[in-house]
Design a protein around this motif. Sequence first.
Motif, short mmCIF file in Angstrom:
data_model
loop_
_atom_site.label_atom_id
_atom_site.label_comp_id
_atom_site.label_asym_id
_atom_site.label_seq_id
_atom_site.Cartn_x
_atom_site.Cartn_y
_atom_site.Cartn_z
N GLU A 113 8.27 5.12 18.97
CA GLU A 113 7.30 5.42 17.93
C GLU A 113 7.26 4.32 16.87
O GLU A 113 6.19 3.96 16.36
N LEU A 114 8.42 3.77 16.52
CA LEU A 114 8.46 2.69 15.52
C LEU A 114 7.73 1.46 16.04
O LEU A 114 6.98 0.81 15.30
N TYR A 117 4.09 2.08 15.83
CA TYR A 117 3.65 2.01 14.44
C TYR A 117 3.52 0.57 13.96
O TYR A 117 2.61 0.23 13.20
N PRO A 128 2.62 -2.96 7.25
CA PRO A 128 3.11 -1.81 6.49
C PRO A 128 4.12 -2.23 5.43
O PRO A 128 5.02 -3.04 5.70
N ASN A 132 5.98 2.35 2.88
CA ASN A 132 5.36 3.08 3.99
C ASN A 132 6.23 3.07 5.23
O ASN A 132 6.25 4.04 5.99
N ARG A 135 8.74 5.76 4.66
CA ARG A 135 8.12 7.08 4.86
C ARG A 135 8.00 7.39 6.35
O ARG A 135 8.27 8.52 6.78
N LYS A 136 7.57 6.41 7.11
CA LYS A 136 7.41 6.63 8.54
C LYS A 136 8.75 6.96 9.19
O LYS A 136 8.86 7.91 9.99
N TRP A 240 7.60 13.89 5.26
CA TRP A 240 7.64 14.70 6.48
C TRP A 240 8.87 15.60 6.50
O TRP A 240 9.95 15.19 6.08
N GLN A 358 -2.60 5.94 5.65
CA GLN A 358 -1.18 6.19 5.87
C GLN A 358 -0.79 7.67 5.76
O GLN A 358 0.37 8.02 5.93
N LYS A 364 -3.27 8.04 13.39
CA LYS A 364 -1.96 7.72 13.98
C LYS A 364 -0.95 8.83 13.71
O LYS A 364 -0.24 9.27 14.61
N ASN A 365 -0.87 9.26 12.46
CA ASN A 365 0.13 10.28 12.11
C ASN A 365 -0.25 11.64 12.66
O ASN A 365 0.62 12.42 13.06
N TRP A 368 0.60 11.63 16.31
CA TRP A 368 2.06 11.65 16.46
C TRP A 368 2.61 13.04 16.20
O TRP A 368 3.45 13.55 16.94
#
Length: 389
Positions: A113-114, A117, A128, A132, A135-136, A240, A358, A364-365, A368
């Motif tokens: 996932e990273l 991203y 990013p 951010n 946060r991800k 999250w 974002q 994207k989020n 996911w």
Amino acid sequence: MDTYYVVNDPKDPIAVRATENRKQDYLFWNEVKPGLEDDFDISCHTLATRTGLSERRTRDITMALYRLAELPLTMALQETYYFLDFSRLITIDAVLSKLGDIPTETLERIDQELARYLTPTRPGQVLPSNTNLRRKLNGLIAVENPNTEEAEETDARNDSYFTYPSFGGKAGLAVEFDEATLIAIDEHVCKAAEEHNLSKAEALAKMLLGEIESRAKVVLHMYRAHDLEAAPAFIRGFGWISPDTADNLHPTQTRNMDLAKEMESESYVTPPLIGAYVEGRDGVCRWPGCNRPAETCQKDHRIDHSKGGKTAGSNLASLCQHHHNIKTDGGAFYIMDPHTGDIVWLFDDGRWEYDEPQGPLAPKNKNWALTVGQAIAARRAAAKERNDS
């Protein structure tokens, strides 16, 4: 057209030189980092005295490089673009360290996932920010549910409360709660700080000592997929949270963001439902690299309302006061994809930069979160089937 971040712009001489600097810095530290069998403290001390950096910095760099080696997909990206400076690499290690000894399968999921991203999808895309990125990563670890029965027993013994001395006559307090409790406490402290014009630390101290009382109503804003039982959730101002924590929070009012996305208003003032969608999509101010939370920003009409611009998500973007002024003064202009919320900024000198939203409702989020929810739902079903058999 090839995709790339602005920091890797092959036609910009500054970006080219900066990329080469990052590359050489990365290669240098990979060459001189301590080996796994070396004395860590002595090695970092030697590096510090030879490079002029602090021992803390040399330790952080070393740990960041060994962490990156555990993330092969992300490392491959780094060694293709050399876009991540050591500040970002150290952030990756610092956040993942919260998981302790991470199982291989967990690291693989995070790495996938990273890497997704961090992979540029457009030419001239903005890298990013550190904020951010953090946060991800916090979102990724939130859904892994690292808590074990042993950890829960430790929490029950209240071992997660301790004080420690600091410098200049100060001292610190470290305390851990379950996520739902901490979210509520943080919101109360924020409201008290705002109400009494105090810092959050001052507000917390005065509340505990009985010197002030917060009379503000605390409202938590949570974004969560409504069509999937085990989806993670996003708390505005917090980040999250895991599906289990989200399950324990019971909203008193729900609003449909799919409906809000399509809503339009004749008023210049943005209605709350449309504003909630824009904030959930953007996450932060949409000026490239600005990290001011969207809920503290203005809702800017890309096409002026007086010129027929709609008050709708497709025509609104979150801009902090400073960057709203730049746009209003004509120093920069943006074009927005009404479906994805992607923005291209155009500058007077001919430059352009591509910015992706974002927030938790950004494509994207959102995708996911749904994918994670499906995986967690399947894992829960498998566990139940094993227990029932």
